[in-house]
Design an enzyme around this catalytic site. Structure first.
Site, PDB file in Angstrom:
ATOM      1  N   ASP A  30      14.490  -7.745  28.424  1.00 20.52           N
ATOM      2  CA  ASP A  30      15.699  -8.578  28.399  1.00 20.52           C
ATOM      3  C   ASP A  30      15.529  -9.867  29.210  1.00 20.52           C
ATOM      4  O   ASP A  30      16.356 -10.180  30.085  1.00 20.52           O
ATOM      5  CB  ASP A  30      16.898  -7.797  28.976  1.00 20.52           C
ATOM      6  CG  ASP A  30      17.046  -6.402  28.385  1.00 20.52           C
ATOM      7  OD1 ASP A  30      16.792  -6.237  27.188  1.00 20.52           O
ATOM      8  OD2 ASP A  30      17.434  -5.481  29.137  1.00 20.52           O
ATOM      9  N   GLU A 237      24.227  -7.104  20.261  1.00 18.98           N
ATOM     10  CA  GLU A 237      24.105  -7.293  21.719  1.00 18.98           C
ATOM     11  C   GLU A 237      23.198  -8.486  21.970  1.00 18.98           C
ATOM     12  O   GLU A 237      22.774  -9.172  21.047  1.00 18.98           O
ATOM     13  CB  GLU A 237      23.541  -6.024  22.389  1.00 18.98           C
ATOM     14  CG  GLU A 237      22.142  -5.655  21.942  1.00 18.98           C
ATOM     15  CD  GLU A 237      21.662  -4.312  22.514  1.00 18.98           C
ATOM     16  OE1 GLU A 237      22.409  -3.622  23.218  1.00 18.98           O
ATOM     17  OE2 GLU A 237      20.496  -3.954  22.210  1.00 18.98           O
TER      18      GLU A 237
HETATM   19  O1  FUB Z   1      17.991  -3.097  28.754  1.00 12.86           O
HETATM   20  C1  FUB Z   1      19.116  -2.305  28.442  1.00 12.86           C
HETATM   21  C2  FUB Z   1      19.741  -2.786  27.182  1.00 12.86           C
HETATM   22  O2  FUB Z   1      18.801  -2.723  26.123  1.00 12.86           O
HETATM   23  C3  FUB Z   1      20.178  -4.217  27.194  1.00 12.86           C
HETATM   24  O3  FUB Z   1      21.332  -4.449  27.929  1.00 12.86           O
HETATM   25  C4  FUB Z   1      20.300  -4.440  25.746  1.00 12.86           C
HETATM   26  O4  FUB Z   1      20.448  -5.774  25.366  1.00 12.86           O
HETATM   27  C5  FUB Z   1      19.020  -3.816  25.246  1.00 12.86           C
HETATM   28  O5  FUB Z   1      17.925  -4.690  25.359  1.00 12.86           O
END
Ligand code: FUB
Length: 338
Positions: A30, A237
């Site tokens: 991320d 997301e």
């Molecule tokens: O790293 C945890 C979660 O996985 C992140 O918040 C999401 O965007 C995904 O990458």
């Protein structure tokens, strides 16, 4: 499911990969990249194996702290600046320090991060420091009115800062309507408008929202909101916002179809019109990125799970050049160069 590891062996993909992990001594994911003080600072999740069984809530993503990485240039070495913030130092948070971002204003640095409270509800917090690499001192409470995950902060040319946030499924966004949580809420039906990410302008002190979060609309080519059933294009997301040629590019992950996509608009609030894909699926379930200019060149920071042999919660961040063509369209990147 289009995870390429299902059809091609990992060693072949590793050989074909267009870029290598920026660091290999820890797992990172991320990546939120920014240029501060003339250097690249990257704010990633710090992946660990917390020994928590896999579930649909993403409990196995049991991260506990953040390390900040520094690079003199995108083709240089990445230096680990050490632990910038640990969950044990955040009074309101109990677990799962997921994807962070950072911003700089008036010589101070702000680290924004989601974490679960003791009751299992995600909120977003902020910690403040005097240096880009931290250490950061967390505020005692989560940001009022914040919820879900994946904060991304964009500073516009007029001095206003905005936070985009939200993520489906384990990120809990589907439980909210009009900023109110109700456990009974689920994702809309396939033929209804998809849930969008949220945006809120930040207060002058960068520590709270200046307004109630608003829905960000992502429209199709006919000006209609993308539908919840349009899994190849709808928001899941990993919000990010960059500005190019005077236009606002909102990019995001489609989650269960594993694309990084983008949509373009004329102001930070949108609406944004869907344009296409930035990155085809990586090895590992999640895909999450940032887009950052260094000098005249734009770069995509992203992650995959090749280094861990495909373990979905043990990821490694990478960087690749990103190109806008003469019309401003982003050229799609295949992370394995096929
Ligand atoms: O790293 C945890 C979660 O996985 C992140 O918040 C999401 O965007 C995904 O990458």
């Amino acid at each position: 499911m289009s995870d390429p590891s299902q059809t091609t062996d990992l060693q072949t993909l590793e050989q074909r990969a267009i870029s290598k992990p920026l660091v290999t001594h820890i797992y990172t994911a991320d990546p939120s990249a920014h240029v501060f003080e003339g250097k690249l600072y990257i704010y990633p999740s710090h992946d660990i194996d917390a020994g928590i069984p896999f579930d649909d809530e993403g409990s196995h993503f049991g991260m506990e702290d953040y390390h900040v990485l520094r690079m003199d240039s995108p083709d240089g070495e990445a230096e680990d600046c050490g632990v910038a913030l640990h969950v044990k130092d955040v009074a309101w948070a109990q677990r799962q320090m997921w994807a962070p971002d950072a911003a700089q204003k008036d010589g101070r640095y702000y680290l924004y991060f989601p974490a679960k409270r003791a009751d299992g509800v995600f909120q977003i917090g902020v910690a403040v420091g005097d240096r880009p690499e931290g250490p950061f001192v967390p505020e005692p409470d989560a940001m009022q009115g914040s919820y879900s995950i994946d904060p991304a902060v964009f500073g516009d040319d007029d001095g206003a800062y905005y936070m985009y946030f939200g993520g489906l499924w384990g990120g809990q966004l589907q439980k909210y309507r009009d900023n109110v949580r109700d456990e009974a809420h689920v994702e809309p039906a396939d033929d209804e408008p998809a849930l969008g990410p949220k945006i809120a302008r930040l207060r002058e002190d960068m520590k709270e929202f200046a307004e109630a979060p608003r829905e960000v609309l992502i429209l199709d080519e006919n000006g209609e909101p993308l539908h919840a059933g349009d899994h190849d294009r709808r928001f899941f997301e990993a919000s990010w916002l960059h500005k190019h040629g005077g236009r606002y590019y909102f990019s995001y992950s489609t989650g269960n179809t594993h694309y990084l996509c983008y949509a373009v608009g004329d102001n930070p609030y949108g609406p944004f019109t869907y344009q296409g894909r930035i990155l085809t699926p990586v090895v590992g379930w999640t895909t999450h990125h940032s887009i950052c200019a260094f000098g005249d060149q734009w770069y995509l920071f992203y992650h995959d799970s090749i280094l861990s042999g495909g373990v979905t919660h043990l990821r490694s961040i990478k960087v690749a050049p990103l190109r806008h063509d003469a019309q401003g369209r982003i050229e799609t990147i295949d992370p394995y160069g096929a």
